[in-house]
Design a protein around this motif. Structure first.
Motif, mmCIF file in Angstrom:
data_model
loop_
_atom_site.group_PDB
_atom_site.id
_atom_site.type_symbol
_atom_site.label_atom_id
_atom_site.label_comp_id
_atom_site.label_asym_id
_atom_site.label_seq_id
_atom_site.Cartn_x
_atom_site.Cartn_y
_atom_site.Cartn_z
ATOM 1 N N THR A 238 0.832 -1.199 0.000
ATOM 2 C CA THR A 238 0.000 0.000 0.000
ATOM 3 C C THR A 238 0.873 1.257 0.000
ATOM 4 O OG1 THR A 238 -1.761 -1.150 1.197
ATOM 5 C CG2 THR A 238 -1.811 1.256 1.244
ATOM 6 N N LEU A 239 1.927 1.227 0.800
ATOM 7 C CA LEU A 239 2.863 2.356 0.808
ATOM 8 C C LEU A 239 3.527 2.520 -0.556
ATOM 9 C CD1 LEU A 239 4.596 1.698 4.263
ATOM 10 C CD2 LEU A 239 2.886 3.446 3.750
ATOM 11 N N MET A 240 3.911 1.406 -1.168
ATOM 12 C CA MET A 240 4.569 1.475 -2.471
ATOM 13 C C MET A 240 3.606 1.938 -3.554
ATOM 14 S SD MET A 240 7.110 -1.277 -4.249
ATOM 15 C CE MET A 240 5.857 -2.321 -4.949
ATOM 16 N N ALA A 241 2.332 1.561 -3.435
ATOM 17 C CA ALA A 241 1.335 2.023 -4.402
ATOM 18 C C ALA A 241 1.217 3.537 -4.370
ATOM 19 C CB ALA A 241 -0.022 1.373 -4.112
ATOM 20 N N ARG A 242 1.276 4.124 -3.171
ATOM 21 C CA ARG A 242 1.239 5.582 -3.058
ATOM 22 C C ARG A 242 2.452 6.192 -3.748
ATOM 23 N NH1 ARG A 242 -2.488 7.479 0.749
ATOM 24 N NH2 ARG A 242 -1.383 9.479 0.734
ATOM 25 N N ASP A 243 3.606 5.551 -3.613
ATOM 26 C CA ASP A 243 4.821 6.025 -4.278
ATOM 27 C C ASP A 243 4.640 5.978 -5.800
ATOM 28 O OD1 ASP A 243 7.349 6.440 -5.357
ATOM 29 O OD2 ASP A 243 8.378 5.261 -3.847
ATOM 30 N N LEU A 244 4.115 4.864 -6.305
ATOM 31 C CA LEU A 244 3.935 4.709 -7.753
ATOM 32 C C LEU A 244 3.016 5.779 -8.326
ATOM 33 C CD1 LEU A 244 3.552 0.820 -7.909
ATOM 34 C CD2 LEU A 244 5.447 2.141 -8.856
ATOM 35 N N LEU A 245 2.048 6.213 -7.522
ATOM 36 C CA LEU A 245 1.090 7.219 -7.977
ATOM 37 C C LEU A 245 1.472 8.634 -7.539
ATOM 38 C CD1 LEU A 245 -2.226 5.284 -7.260
ATOM 39 C CD2 LEU A 245 -1.095 5.603 -9.464
ATOM 40 N N ASP A 246 2.683 8.772 -6.982
ATOM 41 C CA ASP A 246 3.186 10.085 -6.533
ATOM 42 C C ASP A 246 2.290 10.717 -5.475
ATOM 43 O OD1 ASP A 246 5.474 10.102 -8.173
ATOM 44 O OD2 ASP A 246 4.291 10.783 -9.883
ATOM 45 N N GLU A 247 1.713 9.897 -4.607
ATOM 46 C CA GLU A 247 0.949 10.405 -3.485
ATOM 47 C C GLU A 247 1.873 10.589 -2.288
ATOM 48 O OE1 GLU A 247 -3.147 7.987 -4.719
ATOM 49 O OE2 GLU A 247 -2.248 7.721 -2.748
ATOM 50 N N GLU A 248 1.638 11.644 -1.546
ATOM 51 C CA GLU A 248 2.517 11.946 -0.412
ATOM 52 C C GLU A 248 2.368 10.894 0.685
ATOM 53 O OE1 GLU A 248 3.421 15.571 2.791
ATOM 54 O OE2 GLU A 248 1.976 15.848 1.157
ATOM 55 N N ILE A 249 3.499 10.555 1.306
ATOM 56 C CA ILE A 249 3.514 9.594 2.410
ATOM 57 C C ILE A 249 4.147 10.278 3.619
ATOM 58 C CG2 ILE A 249 4.375 7.361 3.222
ATOM 59 C CD1 ILE A 249 4.675 6.536 0.296
ATOM 60 N N ARG A 250 3.505 10.131 4.759
ATOM 61 C CA ARG A 250 4.155 10.582 5.983
ATOM 62 C C ARG A 250 4.052 9.484 7.034
ATOM 63 N NH1 ARG A 250 0.475 15.202 8.986
ATOM 64 N NH2 ARG A 250 -1.399 13.938 9.380
ATOM 65 N N GLU A 251 4.966 9.489 7.948
ATOM 66 C CA GLU A 251 5.011 8.451 8.969
ATOM 67 C C GLU A 251 3.772 8.529 9.854
ATOM 68 O OE1 GLU A 251 7.108 6.120 9.189
ATOM 69 O OE2 GLU A 251 8.703 6.787 7.865
ATOM 70 N N GLY A 252 3.198 7.355 10.195
ATOM 71 C CA GLY A 252 2.048 7.309 11.083
ATOM 72 C C GLY A 252 2.470 7.515 12.527
ATOM 73 N N GLY A 253 1.601 8.126 13.300
ATOM 74 C CA GLY A 253 1.914 8.358 14.698
ATOM 75 C C GLY A 253 1.201 7.427 15.644
ATOM 76 N N GLU A 254 0.341 6.536 15.083
ATOM 77 C CA GLU A 254 -0.422 5.653 15.953
ATOM 78 C C GLU A 254 0.434 4.468 16.364
ATOM 79 O OE1 GLU A 254 -4.893 3.718 15.876
ATOM 80 O OE2 GLU A 254 -3.679 3.788 14.074
ATOM 81 N N LYS A 255 0.323 4.051 17.600
ATOM 82 C CA LYS A 255 1.145 2.965 18.128
ATOM 83 C C LYS A 255 0.427 1.626 18.147
ATOM 84 C CE LYS A 255 4.523 5.711 18.829
ATOM 85 N NZ LYS A 255 5.673 5.668 17.910
ATOM 86 N N GLY A 256 -0.859 1.624 17.873
ATOM 87 C CA GLY A 256 -1.574 0.352 17.872
ATOM 88 C C GLY A 256 -3.040 0.568 17.598
ATOM 89 N N ASP A 257 -3.788 -0.522 17.428
ATOM 90 C CA ASP A 257 -5.214 -0.419 17.183
ATOM 91 C C ASP A 257 -5.918 0.062 18.442
ATOM 92 O OD1 ASP A 257 -5.113 -1.297 14.594
ATOM 93 O OD2 ASP A 257 -5.217 -3.408 15.149
ATOM 94 N N GLN A 258 -6.864 0.975 18.255
ATOM 95 C CA GLN A 258 -7.611 1.496 19.402
ATOM 96 C C GLN A 258 -8.778 0.593 19.755
ATOM 97 O OE1 GLN A 258 -6.404 4.139 20.992
ATOM 98 N NE2 GLN A 258 -4.742 4.063 19.523
ATOM 99 N N ALA A 259 -9.455 0.098 18.717
ATOM 100 C CA ALA A 259 -10.585 -0.812 18.918
ATOM 101 C C ALA A 259 -10.876 -1.493 17.611
ATOM 102 C CB ALA A 259 -11.818 -0.035 19.393
ATOM 103 N N ALA A 260 -11.700 -2.524 17.670
ATOM 104 C CA ALA A 260 -11.955 -3.312 16.463
ATOM 105 C C ALA A 260 -12.579 -2.469 15.365
ATOM 106 C CB ALA A 260 -12.870 -4.494 16.797
#
Length: 275
Positions: A238-260
């Motif tokens: 998914t990250l690479m797909a954004r690269d292929l389409l020249d979509e901006e990527i930034r690092e996520g700040g979430e450390k884990g799932d909050q809920a289902a």
């Protein structure tokens, strides 16, 4: 060469993403486990009854003198099992993605939201049955292409020296390309990118694709590894797909799932380039 390293980093980033999101990782394991059980059952059946099937299919060899009939049928049995194993490796990702379409769609959307500057994930707007049909149709086309390559490489494997050295390496890169196509399709189909366009995108960045897919293909040769790497491979693709389409990527700040049912929160802190 820079793209080669970038592709491998996307693979690692995908694994790190699912490691931080344990619930998404757990759900992402289920389709791989189901596919593994199905494939294992087929391969065990071939190992037990493959020789009987070959004997039934070659009645013309019944009158051959010993040991030629046994050698011939033994060779065909070995070829049948080897081709089945190769086909299993090539199709494992496609079948797992088809079985786990809702799981991986959800995982890919979470990755998109996590790394998108505006927290938005593209949506296809299609009903689930339509998405499944498109995925199955495109996967079949890719499997046919991969199978043709597999037969060609299997035949080249009998060439002395080259068949035992160069051909296996080419096989890993070819398999890696098709694996990457199947994995990036999860994100690209949500963006309504057709198969032909996807292949054009991937061919335009072959070293990026090989950097991502070749190590993954090599790892998938080890039993059970594919099951545990699949969720992270979908995230990285998914990250690479954004690269292929020249979509901006930034690092996520979430450390884990909050809920289902909760969505990932927008990453905190100042944005930094993801590539």
């Amino acid at each position: 060469m820079r793209d080669l390293g970038a592709g491998f980093r996307y693979l690692l980033r995908g694994q790190r993403w699912v490691a931080r999101h344990g619930r998404s990782y757990g759900f992402g394991l289920l389709p791989g486990l189901i596919t593994l059980v199905l494939y294992a059952a087929v391969l065990v059946a071939l190992a037990l009854w493959g020789e009987d099937a070959v004997t039934w299919a070659t009645p013309f060899a019944d009158d051959w003198s010993s040991p030629w009939a046994g050698l011939f049928r033994g060779f065909l049995t070995a070829v049948l099992f080897a081709l089945s194993l190769l086909l299993a490796v090539v199709t494992f990702t496609a079948v797992t993605l088809l079985i786990g379409q809702p799981f991986y769609e959800n995982l890919s959307e979470k990755v998109d939201r996590d790394v998108s500057p505006d927290g938005h994930a593209p949506e296809s707007g299609l009903p689930l049955w339509r998405e499944l049909w498109i995925s199955a149709r495109d996967s079949l086309r890719i499997v046919v292409r991969a199978a043709l390559w597999g037969v060609l490489l299997f035949g080249c494997g009998f060439i002395p020296v080259v068949g035992q050295t160069v051909v296996p390496v080419i096989g890993v890169f070819v398999t890696g390309f098709f694996l990457t196509e199947e994995l990036t399709a999860v994100a690209l189909q949500r963006r309504s990118v057709e198969l032909r366009t996807r292949l054009t995108l991937l061919r335009s960045r072959k070293t990026l694709v090989w950097g991502f897919g070749a190590p993954l293909a090599a790892a998938f040769l080890v039993p059970f590894v594919a099951v545990f790497l699949m969720p992270g491979a979908v995230a990285g693709a998914t990250l690479m797909a954004r690269d292929l389409l020249d979509e901006e990527i930034r690092e996520g700040g979430e450390k884990g799932d909050q809920a289902a049912t909760s969505l990932p929160q927008p990453p905190s802190g100042s944005p930094s380039p993801g590539r």
